[in-house]
Design a protein around this motif. Structure first.
Motif, short mmCIF file in Angstrom:
data_model
loop_
_atom_site.label_atom_id
_atom_site.label_comp_id
_atom_site.label_asym_id
_atom_site.label_seq_id
_atom_site.Cartn_x
_atom_site.Cartn_y
_atom_site.Cartn_z
N VAL B 21 0.83 -1.20 0.00
CA VAL B 21 0.00 0.00 0.00
C VAL B 21 0.87 1.26 0.00
O VAL B 21 0.67 2.17 -0.78
N LEU B 22 1.90 1.27 0.85
CA LEU B 22 2.74 2.46 0.93
C LEU B 22 3.51 2.69 -0.36
O LEU B 22 3.66 3.81 -0.81
N ALA B 24 2.58 1.78 -3.31
CA ALA B 24 1.62 2.22 -4.31
C ALA B 24 1.21 3.66 -4.05
O ALA B 24 0.90 4.40 -4.97
N CYS B 25 1.25 4.06 -2.78
CA CYS B 25 0.86 5.42 -2.42
C CYS B 25 1.76 6.45 -3.07
O CYS B 25 1.29 7.46 -3.54
N ALA B 26 3.07 6.24 -3.05
CA ALA B 26 3.99 7.14 -3.69
C ALA B 26 4.57 6.40 -4.88
O ALA B 26 5.50 5.62 -4.73
N PRO B 27 3.99 6.58 -6.03
CA PRO B 27 4.40 5.77 -7.18
C PRO B 27 5.89 5.97 -7.47
O PRO B 27 6.38 7.09 -7.45
N GLY B 28 6.56 4.86 -7.70
CA GLY B 28 8.00 4.89 -7.89
C GLY B 28 8.41 5.56 -9.18
O GLY B 28 7.68 5.56 -10.16
N GLN B 29 9.57 6.15 -9.14
CA GLN B 29 10.16 6.71 -10.34
C GLN B 29 11.66 6.52 -10.23
O GLN B 29 12.22 6.75 -9.17
#
Lengths: 413, 472
Positions: B21-22, B24-29
């Protein structure tokens, strides 16, 4: 009906864009699980806010109440174009909730009330991030109260009209990065209200097929009571940035035009489809008109938004698994109203693809409802042109993901 | 047993769900990896005040830390772990002394005072200079003085002095002898080593260079309103001065660019972009004193009698003198002493030394432009440097186009506006021509953009807004 749907798709795709912006998602646990395709969906009175035309369908002797909580977690990451540094937004929860009630009066008339929080966001970047002088934190919350009256025109058709009173709160915080003091910042906060109408029509064209169409007018939240506070400014610039000042602003919320179809495929399976066109183009810029204070003259801080009208397409499915348990699922695609040139960290938005799931458990007259949705956002690239000194922005790429969760109860008695 | 099994599973599941969840919360880049195709492990910086890191009229340890070569070297380290860069750092403190802000009134002309430097070992009064007696401050020696630093920026060093023996010898610290205390502190005592020799030594082991020199050749003339620093009003002198700069630049660059060593050659910014001149432009002054009958200046040269004329848009009053314009001063008119506003009455005009008039500016700009053209020619034809501008024309860095002219028109970097205004502009420092740490950050970024283009590198830029606004 299917050939008709196929006809609608290209018509709407031909428009330049589609709907998202700072909508907080479907306003109800059950419609959230359904992916929001509720313009022609009468199994939850949450449809009241989407289409007042549904109200006539609940004109029987029952009083219906639906109440629940809704939370939105919206989070973006940023990578600076030149600095290569990644910053993640801090985790914030935009709280929401809803309350609906309907009651029949007479054979053909029903009244209803919808209290929703349909627009809002809470953006919070770390205080020391690269774009701190553009934005550190920004929050908008809206509360819509919609008394509604619905008419049953005949066995197959109903219409409804609602009056919308909206109250909104807006706050913003940004660093004054021209000073060495990391605590130097400006805070804006204001609130205001606006009015609108919501009208809709619902009809059945057979045993299994129903359609709905609704239009909610745009709203203008006029905020005249804004307070600007500034801290951390060196003495020599006190006259430029007084510690407090008044400001005015207004926020335009879009009109929405929704068209929906529901089709009962089998006894236990219902499919719904929705198109929504949101008139975001009414949001041209965010203008903060700061009044004169002390020796500081009045000034206007304007951030261009130039939003475009935006379209969303939603599909939902409801399946009655057992007499007590209903499961829901949905898919949706929403275009962003934000153009490439105006991507700003205050509110990062992208085209999104979303999926949702939900469940309803019936306990006598009481239904327990839960819904969850996730929107996956496209990558977006912002390019700030330093030579245009009036525009505060940072160059880089954003990725955004949104989670929505809702629990609620519905009762009919 | 059963309970344990479920608890374990539950715990693992909870952790997995929370992590998912975490994330997904801050989508990776992915962040780009800094890379460079050229070797930047041993970078040498050659130049004058800007390269040395002078800010607000002085060199301190802090201002050295924020010199543009040091900021550049820090960014190189991101792309190349082994990269090292040494500077002749002063002890922490007030260094050579500097100017600090006392007050910033609404006129936009800062009130300042000079802070004495703790690194000053002794002072010599040099009576022979053109603008009156001058104080030479001998500084504490760089430690260790046996090895030369990679930052060879020497404040006040003119290209005409690069082969002057004894320029860095304390024995030359006497009246009328050429002596540079900043060069002296880099060398062992009693040496006759020239600056060119120092460059030759350091360049031998260098892998990359920047060259940004020549402004300090021209500044004495500008700062004295055309009174000192050379007879630029004479055609013969101008041609000779230009020839010397061109020849000596070539000597230095022959060492730096030897064997095709990569680097960046920077051209000089136009003098009128510096606040020293820009703030006192004739048009701006006429606007400021629009109530007065006019602004009057004295122009002339040693061959022609002084002449008084109204100021034009092409004349520049030197910025440090601006606060005196309009102040009543005593002048003798027809035997009577009158108090007349300085510069606002034709009987009390601005002194020749307070103004760089149109012809003086033309003279000195002739040399500057000729020198810049030579640098471009050298970069293109002699050293075959790569192209550094997107339009594919320039091989030497034109700082006017990529930085100084942009700042003159105001730029917004991450929401912070930079302007040529002193104090609030956060670009130029209080001495009216060198840069603040943030200004140096923007300058370093101009070099980085050029390096990335020329050498297909991916060197990250400096986050300018996180640098201090003053160096001391």
């Amino acid at each position: 009906m299917r050939p008709l749907l196929l006809f609608i798709v290209p018509v709407f795709s031909g428009l330049t864009a589609s709907a998202n912006g700072f909508e907080t998602g479907p306003q109800g646990a059950r419609v959230l699980g359904l992916g929001g395709a509720s313009t022609a969906y009468i199994n939850s009175i949450a449809g009241l806010s989407t289409n007042p035309g549904l109200l006539g369908q609940w004109g029987d002797s029952l009083t219906r109440i639906s109440i629940g909580h809704l939370s939105q977690f919206r989070r973006s990451s940023f990578v600076g174009q030149d600095t290569y540094r990644r910053t993640d937004q801090e985790l914030t929860v935009q709280p929401g909730g809803y309350f609906y009630a309907t009651h029949g009066v007479g054979k053909r008339v029903a009244v209803g009330l919808a209290v929703t929080m349909p627009y809002g966001y809470h953006t919070k970047w770390p205080n020391t991030w690269e774009g701190r002088s553009v934005i550190q934190e920004s929050q908008l919350s809206t509360y819509f109260v919609q008394p509604t009256v619905g008419f049953r025109l005949n066995d197959n058709f109903s219409a409804g009209v609602g009056f919308v009173y909206a109250y909104g709160k807006y706050s913003q915080r940004r660093a004054l990065g021209q000073y060495d003091d990391p605590a130097a910042q400006s805070k804006f906060s204001s609130s205001g209200q606006g009015y609108g109408v919501n009208v809709g029509l619902y009809g059945r064209t057979g045993e299994t097929l129903a359609f709905g169409i609704s239009y909610r007018s745009g709203l203008n939240l006029k905020m005249n009571n804004g307070k600007l506070t500034t801290a951390g400014v060196p003495e020599r610039d006190d006259s430029l940035y007084p510690s407090t000042a008044d400001f005015k602003t207004q926020i335009n919320l879009p009109s929405t035009l929704s068209v929906g179809v529901s089709d009962r495929i089998t006894k236990n399976l219902l499919l719904t489809f929705d198109f929504t066109l949101s008139g975001w183009s009414s949001l041209d810029s965010l203008k903060l008109d700061v009044a004169a204070s002390g020796t500081a003259p009045a000034r206007s801080i304007s951030t261009a938004r130039r939003y475009e009208d935006a379209l969303a397409f939603r599909v939902g499915a409801e399946y009655q698994a057992t007499p007590k348990l209903t499961v829901l699922g949905g898919l949706r695609y929403a275009d962003t109203p934000v153009r490439d040139e105006f991507i700003n960290p205050e509110f990062v938005d992208t085209n999104t693809l979303g999926a949702s799931a939900g469940a309803v458990y019936q306990l006598g007259r009481l239904a327990l409802e839960a819904g969850y949705a996730f929107d996956y956002g496209q990558r977006r690239t912002a390019r700030a042109n330093p030579v245009i000194d009036r525009v505060a922005n940072v160059s880089g790429t954003y990725r955004t993901g949104t989670h929505m969760a809702s629990v609620g109860v519905a009762v009919a008695f | 047993m059963n309970t344990f099994y479920f608890t374990q599973l539950g715990r693992t599941g909870l952790v997995a769900v929370a992590t998912a969840v975490l994330n997904a919360c801050a989508p990776g880049q992915d962040t780009p990896t800094p890379t460079t195709s050229v070797d930047v492990t041993r970078y040498v910086a050659v130049g004058d005040s800007y390269t040395a890191g002078v800010s607000a009229g002085g060199l301190t340890r802090a201002s050295q830390e924020y010199s543009f070569p040091n900021l550049l070297a820090r960014q190189f380290q991101g792309a190349s772990r082994e990269a090292v860069f040494t500077q002749p750092l002063l002890e922490a403190g007030t260094g050579s002394g500097f100017i600090e802000l006392v007050d910033f009134p609404a006129t936009g002309l800062p009130k300042t005072r000079r802070v004495a430097g703790q690194a000053v070992r002794r002072t010599i009064i040099n009576p022979g200079t053109c603008a009156g007696p001058d104080t030479v401050r001998v500084l504490t020696r760089n430690n260790p003085s046996s090895t030369l630093p990679q930052n060879l920026g020497i404040p006040g060093l003119a290209l005409s002095q690069i082969e002057t023996a004894g320029l860095g010898n304390e024995g030359s610290a006497v009246a009328r002898a050429p002596f540079n205390p900043y060069f002296e502190r880099l060398l062992p005592p009693a040496t006759t080593r020239t600056y060119l020799q120092a460059v030759t030594d350091v360049a031998a082991s260098a892998t990359f260079f920047t060259y940004f020199q020549g402004l300090d050749d021209l500044l004495p003339y500008v700062q004295s309103g055309g009174q000192c620093g050379g007879r630029y009003d004479s055609t013969a002198f101008r041609n000779q001065a230009l020839l010397t700069m061109r020849t000596n630049a070539r000597k230095v660059l022959d060492r730096l660019a030897a064997g095709g060593r990569p680097g960046i050659i920077a051209k000089l910014p136009a003098l009128t972009t510096l606040p020293l001149l820009r703030l006192g432009n004739g048009t701006a002054l006429l606007e400021r004193f629009s109530a007065a009958p006019g602004v009057f200046i004295t122009v002339g040269n040693p061959f022609r009698p002084a002449q008084v004329r109204p100021i034009t848009s092409r004349d520049y009053v030197l910025a440090p003198l601006l606060s005196r314009v309009g102040q009543p001063t005593a002048v003798v008119v027809g035997g009577a002493t009158l108090m007349l506003p300085y510069g606002l009455d034709s009987r009390n005009p601005l002194r020749d030394a307070d103004v760089l008039d149109e012809s003086e500016l033309t003279f000195v700009s002739f040399v500057l432009n000729g020198y810049n053209n030579e640098l471009e020619t050298l970069a293109r034809d002699v050293y075959k440097m790569p192209v550094i501008t997107p339009d594919g024309n320039q091989r030497a860095l034109n700082l006017d186009v990529v930085l100084f002219d942009q700042v003159a028109g105001l730029i917004s970097v991450g929401g912070v506006v930079y302007s040529p205004e002193l104090v609030r502009g956060n670009f130029f420092s209080l001495d009216y021509y060198t840069l603040t740490p943030r200004g140096n950050g923007l300058l370093a970024n101009a070099f980085i953009t050029a390096i990335n283009k020329a050498y297909r590198a991916n060197i990250p830029a400096v986050d300018v807004n996180s640098l201090p606004t003053v160096a001391q």
